[in-house]
Design an enzyme around this catalytic site. Structure first.
Site, PDB file in Angstrom:
ATOM      1  N   SER B  40     -10.678  20.442   8.905  1.00 56.25           N
ATOM      2  CA  SER B  40      -9.433  19.923   8.326  1.00 56.25           C
ATOM      3  C   SER B  40      -9.076  20.637   7.031  1.00 56.25           C
ATOM      4  O   SER B  40      -7.911  20.826   6.722  1.00 56.25           O
ATOM      5  CB  SER B  40      -9.568  18.420   8.043  1.00 56.25           C
ATOM      6  N   GLU B  61     -19.109  11.201  -0.272  1.00 56.67           N
ATOM      7  CA  GLU B  61     -18.291  11.888  -1.272  1.00 56.67           C
ATOM      8  C   GLU B  61     -18.812  11.696  -2.689  1.00 56.67           C
ATOM      9  O   GLU B  61     -18.693  12.594  -3.531  1.00 56.67           O
ATOM     10  CB  GLU B  61     -16.833  11.417  -1.186  1.00 56.67           C
ATOM     11  N   PHE B  86     -10.256  10.628  -0.528  1.00 55.80           N
ATOM     12  CA  PHE B  86     -11.703  10.588  -0.773  1.00 55.80           C
ATOM     13  C   PHE B  86     -12.108  11.510  -1.919  1.00 55.80           C
ATOM     14  O   PHE B  86     -13.259  11.513  -2.349  1.00 55.80           O
ATOM     15  CB  PHE B  86     -12.458  10.973   0.507  1.00 55.80           C
ATOM     16  N   HIS B 112      -4.515  16.773   2.747  1.00 59.05           N
ATOM     17  CA  HIS B 112      -3.934  15.599   3.414  1.00 59.05           C
ATOM     18  C   HIS B 112      -3.419  14.567   2.412  1.00 59.05           C
ATOM     19  O   HIS B 112      -3.547  13.366   2.613  1.00 59.05           O
ATOM     20  CB  HIS B 112      -4.953  14.965   4.370  1.00 59.05           C
ATOM     21  N   ASP B 120      -2.003   8.825  10.794  1.00 62.25           N
ATOM     22  CA  ASP B 120      -3.204   8.061  10.428  1.00 62.25           C
ATOM     23  C   ASP B 120      -2.891   6.811   9.613  1.00 62.25           C
ATOM     24  O   ASP B 120      -3.667   5.869   9.577  1.00 62.25           O
ATOM     25  CB  ASP B 120      -4.177   8.938   9.615  1.00 62.25           C
TER      26      ASP B 120
END
Lengths: 281, 319
Positions: B40, B61, B86, B112, B120
């Site tokens: 991604s 993370e 995140f 994103h 999503d």
């Protein structure tokens, strides 16, 4: 190399420093650093290969120590000063305005010896993992040490780092848990039981040792044993059994002195336990 | 008025991946970290080319931010990669203590971001990240507008010593800035000069602002279009100079109007050159599922909305 008798004298002075710093600041945690004094002394005056007078952030060719439970700052500052990172006179500025000796350790003011801020718990082991990886990338065969609290084991990030270090075979890393069984609200086993901590770290893939933390010989032996287990594709964890407030009769066996300074009478009584061996700051 | 065109649409995250790969060749200290989103984030090429300098962290993370801080302590330049959500809110305290307060040379690369993440839905569509990162002392905040600029920014931040938050996105968007551009951190880019209204845009909204400028021109309105790719430190001189000329401003961002570009520009204008400011952004609500372009319309983040805001701002000048 500093002989063991001398180390004990230094530890006695470090305990005086801790009590004086906490008393003069009228606040802070005396119990934790008093319990970890043998370890801090052994590391800074015997075990670590380091260069206190020429501190660099990278510490190339040196062993690095990370204090994850930053509230042990009084003890750490004492061994940093007394091993030569900065003047012992500066210990009198602890927790005061314009001081480099912040309540919790920080890099912001440029205090030599500190490589990352700590105090918000659970973060130090991750940082230590990164520093250990940097050593490997740099072809530097020295070791990374990281001290954590036992209450700190309640933080989830500790277990992310536990998984990571084992999964990535970070074997130039020695973790140490100050296992005194006390945290701010009470006994660790009452606040949130840790269960079988040794089995947990072993299950995560670490080599786990146990060590008596308030006995200088035992600490030196334990650290030596831990070092001998490094570079064997496993991270090493030492469960260090200590007594919070060690050496001060009325501070031991209770969580009460985790985060509370002594009053004047208590201070006089406490400090009388330790003779001045190297001269007060 | 300068006309902008593009040959193709490309995603900004691929600009990041391309820049990171080039950096890997140029700078041996650059290392990559990723929390199970390598594809991604387009970090695969770096991973394949430099396996010893790439660390798969897994879905952890908080640990990633700490490990990055440790690598930076040892002289490395870590680029962490995960979704913007995140990269910020989930790990705010780790960034605050171990990276920002500790002056660690970590590049937090966040993909994103915003509602253009699309289907999503709101759990992943962070719209508060610029605000969170902007509030941290020592942190530089960069939001490039297209593929070429994201690539240039990825390269440029390696030469800046200190923590950086680099925000980019998922969808393919017009790639209209120069491939060989010089990316200067903290230097706003004037896309078009104008005299009636200043339009400050960041990220995906820069293209929308360019289109709005053309629409305004057809109405006889001269809009100054400024690409604020660095939200912190803000190019205050450029902002002040522009509104001194135009006497009103519009901000446009794919982010909450609280905390982001709109706040930053409003503060600067209020302090130095008070003029009417209209804010195009998300108004205190969460995102939702949908196609990126559908969402941009529904949330009022299209060039039409910028045109309307410009007309409102101009109307308030002499009110």
């Amino acid at each position: 190399m500093t002989d063991t008798g001398k180390l004990k004298k230094i530890a006695t002075q470090v305990r005086r420093d801790i009590l004086r710093m906490v008393f003069e600041a009228r606040s802070w945690h005396p119990g934790g650093p008093l319990g970890a004094t043998e370890l801090l002394t052994a590391l800074y005056f015997r075990v670590l290969k380091h260069d206190p007078r020429n501190f660099t952030m990278e510490g190339e060719g040196e062993d690095l120590f990370f204090l994850s439970n930053g509230h042990l700052s009084a003890g750490w500052y004492s061994v940093l000063a007394r091993s030569g990172y900065f003047s012992t006179e500066e210990l009198s500025t602890f927790r005061r305005i314009d001081s480099r000796l912040q309540g919790h350790p920080a890099t912001e003011e440029g205090l030599p010896g500190v490589r990352v801020a700590s105090g918000s718990l659970g973060q130090g082991l991750s940082v230590a993992c990164g520093a250990a990886l940097a050593k490997k990338l740099n072809g530097d065969d020295r070791l990374i040490y990281c001290l954590m609290g036992d209450g700190e084991q309640q933080e989830g990030q500790v277990w992310e780092a536990a998984m990571f270090a084992a999964g990535r075979k970070i074997d130039n890393l020695i973790g140490i848990i100050d296992y005194n069984g006390q945290q701010i609200d009470g006994a660790v086993n009452d606040v949130m039981p840790l269960g079988d901590l040794k089995a947990k770290w072993e299950a995560f893939g670490w080599r786990v040792l146990e060590m008596e933390g308030n006995n200088m010989e035992a600490v030196l032996d334990g650290l030596e044993q831990a070092r001998s287990l490094c570079m064997k594709e496993e991270p090493v964890m030492i469960l260090m059994h200590t007594e919070m407030g060690y050496g001060v009769d009325f501070m031991m066996g209770t969580h009460e002195w985790h985060g509370k300074p002594p009053n004047e009478e208590q201070f006089e009584r406490a400090i009388s336990n330790f003779e001045e061996t190297l001269g007060d700051y | 008025m300068k006309a902008y065109t593009y040959k193709e649409k490309k995603d900004t995250r691929s600009g990041f991946g391309s820049g990171l790969l080039e950096l890997g060749h140029k700078n041996p200290d650059v290392v990559g970290l990723c929390a199970d989103l390598t594809g991604s984030l387009k970090m695969n090429d770096f991973q394949d080319e430099f396996p010893d300098r790439f660390f798969q962290i897994g879905i952890a993370e908080a640990n990633m931010m700490g490990v990055a801080a440790g690598l930076a302590t040892g002289g490395k330049i870590p680029y962490t990669g995960t979704f913007a959500n995140f990269s910020t809110g989930r790990v705010y305290d780790q960034i605050r203590q171990s990276i920002a307060y500790s002056h660690k040379n970590v590049k937090i690369c966040a993909s994103h971001a915003g509602i253009t993440l699309g289907e999503d839905g709101a759990t992943h569509q962070i719209l508060e990240d610029i605000g969170m990162m902007r509030m941290l002392p020592n942190m530089t905040v960069i939001v490039p507008c297209d593929y070429n600029q994201t690539r240039a920014a990825t390269l440029a931040i390696a030469d800046h010593r200190g923590p950086v938050y680099l925000r980019f996105g998922r969808p393919k968007v017009p790639n209209f800035t120069a491939p060989d551009q010089d990316f200067i951190i903290g230097k706003a880019v004037v896309m078009n000069q104008g005299s009636d209204v200043s339009i400050f845009a960041t990220g995906h909204l820069v293209w929308e602002a360019v289109e709005a400028g053309q629409a305004l021109a057809s109405k006889g309105i001269s809009a100054e279009i400024i690409n604020i790719h660095t939200i912190k430190p803000l190019d205050e001189n450029q902002v002040i100079q522009s509104v001194r000329k135009t006497a009103c401003a519009v901000t446009a961002e794919e982010h909450q109007v609280y905390g982001g570009l709109g706040d930053a520009i409003s503060q600067t204008v209020a302090r130095h050159q008070p003029v009417p400011v209209e804010l195009v952004g998300v108004n205190d609500r969460f995102g939702e599922s949908g196609k990126p372009d559908e969402l941009m319309k529904k949330f009022g983040l299209s060039s039409d909305n910028i045109v309307d805001a410009a007309l409102r701002a101009i109307g308030r000048k002499h009110a």
